[in-house]
Design a protein around this motif. Structure first.
Motif, PDB file in Angstrom:
ATOM      1  N   LEU A  75      -2.263  -3.336  -0.575  1.00 46.44           N
ATOM      2  CA  LEU A  75      -3.353  -3.714  -0.866  1.00 46.44           C
ATOM      3  C   LEU A  75      -4.506  -2.789  -0.697  1.00 46.44           C
ATOM      4  CD1 LEU A  75      -5.073  -6.588  -2.082  1.00 46.44           C
ATOM      5  CD2 LEU A  75      -5.387  -6.833   0.156  1.00 46.44           C
ATOM      6  N   TRP A  76      -4.629  -2.300   0.527  1.00 42.47           N
ATOM      7  CA  TRP A  76      -5.611  -1.302   1.093  1.00 42.47           C
ATOM      8  C   TRP A  76      -5.245  -0.085   0.218  1.00 42.47           C
ATOM      9  CZ3 TRP A  76      -5.275  -3.170   6.593  1.00 42.47           C
ATOM     10  CH2 TRP A  76      -6.321  -4.299   6.809  1.00 42.47           C
ATOM     11  N   ALA A  77      -4.189   0.213  -0.113  1.00 36.71           N
ATOM     12  CA  ALA A  77      -4.056   1.559  -0.883  1.00 36.71           C
ATOM     13  C   ALA A  77      -4.265   1.328  -2.354  1.00 36.71           C
ATOM     14  CB  ALA A  77      -2.283   1.821  -0.898  1.00 36.71           C
ATOM     15  N   GLY A  78      -4.262   0.198  -2.873  1.00 36.94           N
ATOM     16  CA  GLY A  78      -4.817  -0.179  -4.242  1.00 36.94           C
ATOM     17  C   GLY A  78      -6.219   0.029  -4.197  1.00 36.94           C
ATOM     18  N   TYR A  79      -6.946  -0.614  -3.170  1.00 33.74           N
ATOM     19  CA  TYR A  79      -8.456  -0.618  -3.016  1.00 33.74           C
ATOM     20  C   TYR A  79      -8.745   1.086  -3.042  1.00 33.74           C
ATOM     21  CZ  TYR A  79      -8.932  -5.394  -1.758  1.00 33.74           C
ATOM     22  OH  TYR A  79      -8.881  -6.663  -1.810  1.00 33.74           O
ATOM     23  N   THR A  80      -8.097   1.903  -2.271  1.00 30.98           N
ATOM     24  CA  THR A  80      -8.402   3.122  -2.350  1.00 30.98           C
ATOM     25  C   THR A  80      -8.257   3.849  -3.518  1.00 30.98           C
ATOM     26  OG1 THR A  80      -7.418   3.285  -0.053  1.00 30.98           O
ATOM     27  CG2 THR A  80      -7.693   5.375  -1.225  1.00 30.98           C
ATOM     28  N   LEU A  81      -7.077   3.692  -4.264  1.00 28.66           N
ATOM     29  CA  LEU A  81      -7.132   4.454  -5.660  1.00 28.66           C
ATOM     30  C   LEU A  81      -8.215   3.804  -6.670  1.00 28.66           C
ATOM     31  CD1 LEU A  81      -3.191   3.949  -6.294  1.00 28.66           C
ATOM     32  CD2 LEU A  81      -4.685   5.892  -5.465  1.00 28.66           C
ATOM     33  N   MET A  82      -8.314   2.506  -6.662  1.00 30.23           N
ATOM     34  CA  MET A  82      -9.568   2.125  -7.320  1.00 30.23           C
ATOM     35  C   MET A  82     -10.859   2.715  -7.310  1.00 30.23           C
ATOM     36  SD  MET A  82      -8.933  -1.840  -8.106  1.00 30.23           S
ATOM     37  CE  MET A  82      -7.980  -2.302  -6.692  1.00 30.23           C
ATOM     38  N   LEU A  83     -11.371   2.962  -5.792  1.00 30.36           N
ATOM     39  CA  LEU A  83     -12.541   3.668  -5.500  1.00 30.36           C
ATOM     40  C   LEU A  83     -12.295   5.141  -5.861  1.00 30.36           C
ATOM     41  CD1 LEU A  83     -13.232   1.807  -2.154  1.00 30.36           C
ATOM     42  CD2 LEU A  83     -14.649   1.870  -3.988  1.00 30.36           C
ATOM     43  N   PRO A 112     -10.642   2.380   3.035  1.00 33.67           N
ATOM     44  CA  PRO A 112      -9.273   1.453   2.782  1.00 33.67           C
ATOM     45  C   PRO A 112      -8.075   2.527   2.731  1.00 33.67           C
ATOM     46  CG  PRO A 112     -10.637   2.026   0.727  1.00 33.67           C
ATOM     47  CD  PRO A 112     -11.474   2.377   1.774  1.00 33.67           C
ATOM     48  N   ALA A 113      -8.156   3.734   2.782  1.00 28.02           N
ATOM     49  CA  ALA A 113      -7.232   4.594   3.102  1.00 28.02           C
ATOM     50  C   ALA A 113      -6.710   4.341   4.478  1.00 28.02           C
ATOM     51  CB  ALA A 113      -7.557   6.092   2.421  1.00 28.02           C
ATOM     52  N   VAL A 114      -7.694   4.506   5.493  1.00 29.75           N
ATOM     53  CA  VAL A 114      -7.483   4.678   6.739  1.00 29.75           C
ATOM     54  C   VAL A 114      -6.643   3.356   6.932  1.00 29.75           C
ATOM     55  CG1 VAL A 114      -8.599   4.656   9.187  1.00 29.75           C
ATOM     56  CG2 VAL A 114      -9.126   6.343   7.402  1.00 29.75           C
ATOM     57  N   LEU A 115      -7.555   2.289   6.492  1.00 28.19           N
ATOM     58  CA  LEU A 115      -6.827   0.807   6.876  1.00 28.19           C
ATOM     59  C   LEU A 115      -5.634   0.974   6.274  1.00 28.19           C
ATOM     60  CD1 LEU A 115     -10.147  -1.291   6.092  1.00 28.19           C
ATOM     61  CD2 LEU A 115      -9.106  -0.755   8.258  1.00 28.19           C
ATOM     62  N   SER A 116      -5.206   1.382   5.226  1.00 28.83           N
ATOM     63  CA  SER A 116      -3.871   1.426   4.734  1.00 28.83           C
ATOM     64  C   SER A 116      -2.860   2.045   5.602  1.00 28.83           C
ATOM     65  CB  SER A 116      -3.630   1.989   3.267  1.00 28.83           C
ATOM     66  OG  SER A 116      -2.503   1.947   2.512  1.00 28.83           O
ATOM     67  N   ALA A 117      -3.333   3.170   6.128  1.00 31.39           N
ATOM     68  CA  ALA A 117      -2.479   3.920   7.042  1.00 31.39           C
ATOM     69  C   ALA A 117      -2.239   3.135   8.523  1.00 31.39           C
ATOM     70  CB  ALA A 117      -3.135   5.154   7.366  1.00 31.39           C
ATOM     71  N   LEU A 118      -3.259   2.417   8.801  1.00 28.63           N
ATOM     72  CA  LEU A 118      -3.221   1.703   9.889  1.00 28.63           C
ATOM     73  C   LEU A 118      -2.301   0.413   9.772  1.00 28.63           C
ATOM     74  CD1 LEU A 118      -4.001   0.894  12.844  1.00 28.63           C
ATOM     75  CD2 LEU A 118      -5.945  -0.311  11.799  1.00 28.63           C
ATOM     76  N   ALA A 119      -2.326  -0.083   8.597  1.00 32.42           N
ATOM     77  CA  ALA A 119      -1.274  -1.282   8.289  1.00 32.42           C
ATOM     78  C   ALA A 119       0.192  -0.889   8.121  1.00 32.42           C
ATOM     79  CB  ALA A 119      -1.809  -1.898   7.042  1.00 32.42           C
ATOM     80  N   ALA A 120       0.277   0.516   7.643  1.00 35.35           N
ATOM     81  CA  ALA A 120       1.670   0.981   7.655  1.00 35.35           C
ATOM     82  C   ALA A 120       2.201   1.300   8.919  1.00 35.35           C
ATOM     83  CB  ALA A 120       1.542   2.308   6.773  1.00 35.35           C
ATOM     84  N   PHE A 121       1.175   1.858   9.841  1.00 40.10           N
ATOM     85  CA  PHE A 121       1.752   1.968  11.465  1.00 40.10           C
ATOM     86  C   PHE A 121       2.111   0.527  11.959  1.00 40.10           C
ATOM     87  CE2 PHE A 121       0.132   2.529  15.812  1.00 40.10           C
ATOM     88  CZ  PHE A 121       1.025   3.196  16.250  1.00 40.10           C
ATOM     89  N   VAL A 122       1.057  -0.292  12.121  1.00 38.47           N
ATOM     90  CA  VAL A 122       1.453  -1.662  12.442  1.00 38.47           C
ATOM     91  C   VAL A 122       2.951  -2.298  11.873  1.00 38.47           C
ATOM     92  CG1 VAL A 122       0.530  -4.013  12.365  1.00 38.47           C
ATOM     93  CG2 VAL A 122      -0.956  -2.106  13.051  1.00 38.47           C
ATOM     94  N   SER A 123       3.036  -2.024  10.916  1.00 40.07           N
ATOM     95  CA  SER A 123       4.363  -2.488  10.282  1.00 40.07           C
ATOM     96  C   SER A 123       5.653  -1.893  10.887  1.00 40.07           C
ATOM     97  CB  SER A 123       4.524  -2.308   8.626  1.00 40.07           C
ATOM     98  OG  SER A 123       4.664  -1.128   8.210  1.00 40.07           O
ATOM     99  N   THR A 124       5.545  -0.683  11.409  1.00 37.17           N
ATOM    100  CA  THR A 124       6.485  -0.035  12.015  1.00 37.17           C
ATOM    101  C   THR A 124       6.549  -0.175  13.690  1.00 37.17           C
ATOM    102  OG1 THR A 124       5.249   2.069  12.559  1.00 37.17           O
ATOM    103  CG2 THR A 124       6.348   1.840  10.389  1.00 37.17           C
ATOM    104  N   LEU A 125       5.624  -0.885  14.306  1.00 44.89           N
ATOM    105  CA  LEU A 125       5.630  -1.205  15.846  1.00 44.89           C
ATOM    106  C   LEU A 125       6.877  -2.038  15.991  1.00 44.89           C
ATOM    107  CD1 LEU A 125       1.643  -1.506  16.152  1.00 44.89           C
ATOM    108  CD2 LEU A 125       3.287   0.525  17.023  1.00 44.89           C
ATOM    109  N   PRO A 126       7.062  -1.651  17.213  1.00 43.90           N
ATOM    110  CA  PRO A 126       8.039  -2.890  17.963  1.00 43.90           C
ATOM    111  C   PRO A 126       7.228  -4.277  18.156  1.00 43.90           C
ATOM    112  CG  PRO A 126       7.890  -1.030  19.441  1.00 43.90           C
ATOM    113  CD  PRO A 126       7.218  -0.782  18.242  1.00 43.90           C
ATOM    114  N   ALA A 127       8.024  -5.241  18.214  1.00 45.00           N
ATOM    115  CA  ALA A 127       7.680  -6.496  18.556  1.00 45.00           C
ATOM    116  C   ALA A 127       7.237  -6.371  20.067  1.00 45.00           C
ATOM    117  CB  ALA A 127       8.459  -7.602  18.741  1.00 45.00           C
ATOM    118  N   ALA A 128       5.767  -6.860  20.163  1.00 49.36           N
ATOM    119  CA  ALA A 128       5.198  -6.691  21.371  1.00 49.36           C
ATOM    120  C   ALA A 128       4.300  -8.050  21.999  1.00 49.36           C
ATOM    121  CB  ALA A 128       3.893  -5.732  21.483  1.00 49.36           C
ATOM    122  N   PRO A 129       4.538  -8.440  23.084  1.00 43.58           N
ATOM    123  CA  PRO A 129       3.891  -9.922  23.357  1.00 43.58           C
ATOM    124  C   PRO A 129       2.440  -9.743  23.177  1.00 43.58           C
ATOM    125  CG  PRO A 129       4.663  -8.796  25.505  1.00 43.58           C
ATOM    126  CD  PRO A 129       5.146  -7.647  24.207  1.00 43.58           C
TER     127      PRO A 129
END
Length: 162
Positions: A75-83, A112-129
């Motif tokens: 989603l955020w990558a899409g916003y980036t491309l549109m901008l 949104p590009a930075v947010l997209s990268a952050l979301a990608a990073f978050v999706s790779t994190l191990p489960a944390a309490p």
């Protein structure tokens, strides 16, 4: 790292809520940003808001966190491309809480590009309490993000060179 996940979820949920509260303005912004007919604006707005809300909920449910992170990344990558496609134009992109027509610059597209990268990073994190401090840290990050957004909206400040 749970604070980053919660931050992304809070930002996505806040964006979905913003779309629900400022429907008329943001439907027009969505159609302009995409380059579609104004009649298609409400459909685009509902679609974007639904994806934001679903991604936010998924980020908070551990078995679905990766799917939520991927949805937010796309989603955020899409916003980036549109901008980027609208770079150099002056318009209200709907990126801020207030209606502001502003030039679409590299800085505006970088958010949104930075947010997209952050979301990608978050999706790779191990489960944390989720500890007691994580929601407060996420709220602090959200406050800093919104504050930076307001600073970037200042027209022609002396300190900005871009």
């Amino acid at each position: 790292m749970a604070a980053l996940t919660i931050f992304c979820a809070m930002l996505l949920a806040g964006s979905a809520l913003h779309k629900a509260m400022a429907r008329e303005r943001l439907a027009a912004a969505a159609s302009r940003l995409v380059g579609a007919s104004p009649a298609l604006g409400p459909v685009l707005l509902v679609l974007a808001g639904a994806v934001e809300l679903i991604a936010a909920v998924c980020l908070l449910i551990e078995p679905l966190r990766v799917a939520g992170g991927i949805a937010a990344t796309v989603l955020w990558a899409g916003y980036t491309l549109m901008l980027v496609r609208r770079r150099g134009e002056t318009l209200d992109c709907g990126c801020d809480l207030n209606a502001r027509a502003k030039p679409v610059t590299a800085v505006l597209a970088a958010r949104p590009a930075v947010l997209s990268a952050l979301a990608a990073f978050v999706s790779t994190l191990p489960a944390a309490p989720v500890t007691l401090d994580a929601p407060f840290a996420a709220a602090g990050l959200l406050a800093l993000y919104l504050g930076a957004s307001e600073l970037l909206a200042i027209p022609r400040p002396a300190w900005r060179t871009v």
